[in-house]
Scaffold this motif. Sequence first.
Motif, mmCIF file in Angstrom:
data_model
loop_
_atom_site.group_PDB
_atom_site.id
_atom_site.type_symbol
_atom_site.label_atom_id
_atom_site.label_comp_id
_atom_site.label_asym_id
_atom_site.label_seq_id
_atom_site.Cartn_x
_atom_site.Cartn_y
_atom_site.Cartn_z
ATOM 1 N N ASN A 1 -7.922 -10.858 -7.210
ATOM 2 C CA ASN A 1 -8.819 -10.039 -7.746
ATOM 3 C C ASN A 1 -8.323 -8.814 -7.376
ATOM 4 O OD1 ASN A 1 -11.361 -8.362 -6.767
ATOM 5 N ND2 ASN A 1 -12.278 -9.982 -7.304
ATOM 6 N N VAL A 2 -7.987 -9.040 -6.100
ATOM 7 C CA VAL A 2 -7.503 -7.424 -5.326
ATOM 8 C C VAL A 2 -6.158 -6.917 -5.187
ATOM 9 C CG1 VAL A 2 -5.807 -6.291 -3.036
ATOM 10 C CG2 VAL A 2 -7.471 -8.082 -3.197
ATOM 11 N N ILE A 3 -4.985 -7.673 -6.388
ATOM 12 C CA ILE A 3 -4.431 -7.035 -7.575
ATOM 13 C C ILE A 3 -4.194 -7.376 -8.728
ATOM 14 C CG2 ILE A 3 -1.895 -7.580 -9.030
ATOM 15 C CD1 ILE A 3 -1.643 -10.172 -6.893
ATOM 16 N N SER A 4 -5.835 -7.505 -9.692
ATOM 17 C CA SER A 4 -5.997 -6.749 -10.915
ATOM 18 C C SER A 4 -6.828 -5.321 -10.109
ATOM 19 C CB SER A 4 -7.238 -7.924 -10.921
ATOM 20 O OG SER A 4 -6.424 -9.692 -11.521
ATOM 21 N N ARG A 5 -7.396 -5.833 -9.265
ATOM 22 C CA ARG A 5 -8.587 -4.191 -9.431
ATOM 23 C C ARG A 5 -7.460 -3.553 -8.755
ATOM 24 N NH1 ARG A 5 -11.866 -4.469 -4.999
ATOM 25 N NH2 ARG A 5 -10.903 -6.503 -3.940
ATOM 26 N N LEU A 6 -6.409 -3.485 -7.989
ATOM 27 C CA LEU A 6 -5.703 -2.391 -7.936
ATOM 28 C C LEU A 6 -4.859 -1.773 -9.373
ATOM 29 C CD1 LEU A 6 -4.116 -3.446 -4.635
ATOM 30 C CD2 LEU A 6 -4.743 -2.190 -4.914
ATOM 31 N N ARG A 7 -3.965 -2.930 -9.806
ATOM 32 C CA ARG A 7 -3.124 -2.136 -11.511
ATOM 33 C C ARG A 7 -4.423 -1.492 -12.049
ATOM 34 N NH1 ARG A 7 -0.499 -8.023 -12.124
ATOM 35 N NH2 ARG A 7 1.256 -7.374 -10.676
ATOM 36 N N LEU A 8 -5.569 -1.995 -12.170
ATOM 37 C CA LEU A 8 -6.923 -1.119 -13.378
ATOM 38 C C LEU A 8 -7.434 -0.129 -12.428
ATOM 39 C CD1 LEU A 8 -9.502 -4.044 -13.773
ATOM 40 C CD2 LEU A 8 -7.858 -2.661 -15.210
ATOM 41 N N PHE A 9 -7.244 0.113 -11.275
ATOM 42 C CA PHE A 9 -7.691 1.698 -10.527
ATOM 43 C C PHE A 9 -6.361 2.274 -10.340
ATOM 44 C CE2 PHE A 9 -8.092 4.857 -7.328
ATOM 45 C CZ PHE A 9 -9.785 4.539 -7.164
ATOM 46 N N PHE A 10 -5.400 2.210 -10.599
ATOM 47 C CA PHE A 10 -4.142 3.180 -10.763
ATOM 48 C C PHE A 10 -3.513 3.126 -12.119
ATOM 49 C CE2 PHE A 10 -5.153 2.699 -5.678
ATOM 50 C CZ PHE A 10 -5.197 3.580 -5.649
ATOM 51 N N ASN A 11 -3.206 2.351 -12.465
ATOM 52 C CA ASN A 11 -2.900 1.678 -13.611
ATOM 53 C C ASN A 11 -1.678 2.343 -13.798
ATOM 54 O OD1 ASN A 11 -2.715 2.064 -17.030
ATOM 55 N ND2 ASN A 11 -3.080 4.240 -16.923
ATOM 56 N N GLU A 12 -1.475 0.978 -12.661
ATOM 57 C CA GLU A 12 0.577 0.789 -12.792
ATOM 58 C C GLU A 12 0.665 -0.726 -12.289
ATOM 59 O OE1 GLU A 12 3.001 2.337 -10.013
ATOM 60 O OE2 GLU A 12 1.756 5.107 -10.301
ATOM 61 N N GLU A 13 1.426 -1.677 -12.776
ATOM 62 C CA GLU A 13 1.301 -2.846 -12.685
ATOM 63 C C GLU A 13 2.897 -3.217 -11.318
ATOM 64 O OE1 GLU A 13 1.264 -5.289 -13.886
ATOM 65 O OE2 GLU A 13 -0.377 -3.887 -15.494
ATOM 66 N N GLU A 14 3.433 -2.237 -10.567
ATOM 67 C CA GLU A 14 4.069 -2.668 -9.395
ATOM 68 C C GLU A 14 3.465 -1.367 -8.141
ATOM 69 O OE1 GLU A 14 6.922 -4.335 -9.405
ATOM 70 O OE2 GLU A 14 6.540 -3.860 -11.670
ATOM 71 N N VAL A 15 1.856 -1.643 -8.423
ATOM 72 C CA VAL A 15 1.362 -1.252 -6.827
ATOM 73 C C VAL A 15 1.589 -1.994 -5.861
ATOM 74 C CG1 VAL A 15 -0.530 -2.187 -7.902
ATOM 75 C CG2 VAL A 15 -0.999 0.162 -6.385
ATOM 76 N N PHE A 16 2.053 -3.508 -5.951
ATOM 77 C CA PHE A 16 1.369 -5.070 -5.180
ATOM 78 C C PHE A 16 2.575 -5.748 -4.357
ATOM 79 C CE2 PHE A 16 -0.338 -8.373 -3.621
ATOM 80 C CZ PHE A 16 -1.153 -8.276 -2.444
ATOM 81 N N GLU A 17 3.099 -5.969 -3.749
ATOM 82 C CA GLU A 17 3.914 -6.407 -3.789
ATOM 83 C C GLU A 17 3.796 -7.244 -2.883
ATOM 84 O OE1 GLU A 17 9.284 -5.922 -3.090
ATOM 85 O OE2 GLU A 17 7.807 -4.143 -2.425
ATOM 86 N N ILE A 18 4.398 -9.012 -2.826
ATOM 87 C CA ILE A 18 4.310 -10.139 -1.460
ATOM 88 C C ILE A 18 5.882 -9.791 -0.887
ATOM 89 C CG2 ILE A 18 3.933 -11.948 -0.750
ATOM 90 C CD1 ILE A 18 1.650 -12.039 -2.764
ATOM 91 N N LEU A 19 6.150 -9.938 0.448
ATOM 92 C CA LEU A 19 7.392 -10.205 1.172
ATOM 93 C C LEU A 19 7.909 -11.231 2.128
ATOM 94 C CD1 LEU A 19 9.117 -6.586 1.055
ATOM 95 C CD2 LEU A 19 9.305 -7.651 -0.604
#
Length: 494
Positions: free
Chosen positions: A459-477
């Motif tokens: 849910n978080v990843i989908s909303r961030l990508r929609l909101f900022f219109n970027e695919e690389e907005v989220f990363e897990i390390l």
Amino acid sequence: MKNKLPRITLQTKLLLAFIATTIIILLVNVYMYYNINQMITKLDEIYLSNVSLNELTDSLREVQSSMTDYMNMKTTDAMEEYYRAEQEFYNRINKLNDVTTNNRLQRMEKNIRNLSESYLDMTSQTIDAKRGRNVEKYSIRYKKATELYEYICTYIYGLNNEQLSENVGSYKTMSLALKYTEYVSLSILLLIALCNIVIITIITKSITKPIRKLAETANQVAEGNLEVQLVEVQTHDEIAVVGKAFNKMVLSLKEYIDQIKNSMENERQMKERELMMETHLKDAQLRYLQAQINPHFLFNTLNAGAQLAMMEEADRTYEYVQNVADFFRYNVRKNNETVTLEEEIESVDNYIYILNVRFSGDICYEKRIKEEMKEQLSRIQIPSMILQPLVENSVNYGIRNIDWQGLIALSVYEKNGYVCISVKDNGIGISEDMICKIMNSQLKESDVSKDSNGVGLNNVISRLRLFFNEEEVFEILSDGENQGTEVIIRIPIN
């Protein structure tokens, strides 16, 4: 009765005008090409050895670079790149001299070949030791290989300089000859160009007058005057064809312009409808994703508050219930809105307080935000309920069942044109397979804890990508088992 003379077309006139000069220019160019090509070939031969040494140096660097990449990453791609570079370098050193001779340069080539073979043997041993995870061996062999690499580069550089010095004399002689050829060829071309201009001037006078009139009329049309007088057609050659076509074009141009305007207007309206539909679709997707809040966490929290009220006096109970109220008031009020980063962090503070009451203060929480960044928190807009699910995952899957003190660190900083928000724990870590599932939205219900509030990472990843219109907005390390996990959100500064 006299025979009628054949009509001479513009094509025939131009062909007669240019055929002679074209043949002469062709012959001159062939002569120039032949001589210059011969000289260039000789120049290439002079510096072929230097080019070969430069390519050998580049190939050597690729071997060293690919070996170093494999030492750092130990991936299949890095290993394949190393073997490709090793084979290319091996093929190049096989072309070097391997015969004992009195020629100093050839002796240096032979030495480079021997050193390179030793270097390849050492790099191969280094790769094998790295694959066998023998840290001591591959460290020593990597160091030796690097020393050989630097020595070979120095040796090649010295040989290259000596060969370059030896070739300078030959180059000067060839350069002078090439310049002489250029001067002669340029003089011939200038003479031919002058003759060509004279011939063209004489011939074109007979055909430029109707073309000039046609051009003047065309300029008026280009300036927007469609009421021009049509061009009179008096000849029977190609200019007449052009004149008739131009007249037809002027008569129909207004109709074409009207059609284009109508088409552009229709296209603009269609684009506006498409953009509006896309906007509504994204808005609907955001609202759908934000609506997925499970009341399970609310029930657990209120139960904990009731238990605390039974066990303690009213002060701590008041503080606990106040934090719970603030937390859920934020959730209800901001559920369908964007919020500032400052508000989202305050909600996380309340959430951590509630968790520490539930779990007897076992969670250590740190905020690492510099003073200059705090001023920006109230200006940065993000979707609501983004950080709390990340902290919840750190608790449920990272530090809940560990034997050491659990720590969750929230950091905000700028890097490479992005505002980065980091949620990091010192828990059990996460596997690469699970990271891939999360990033590709492949998590199953069995992978999600029953204690989750329902707002999962998908849910978080989908909303961030929609909101900022970027695919690389989220990363897990994660560095591996018991090494903790870090989640980073990158927000474009612009």
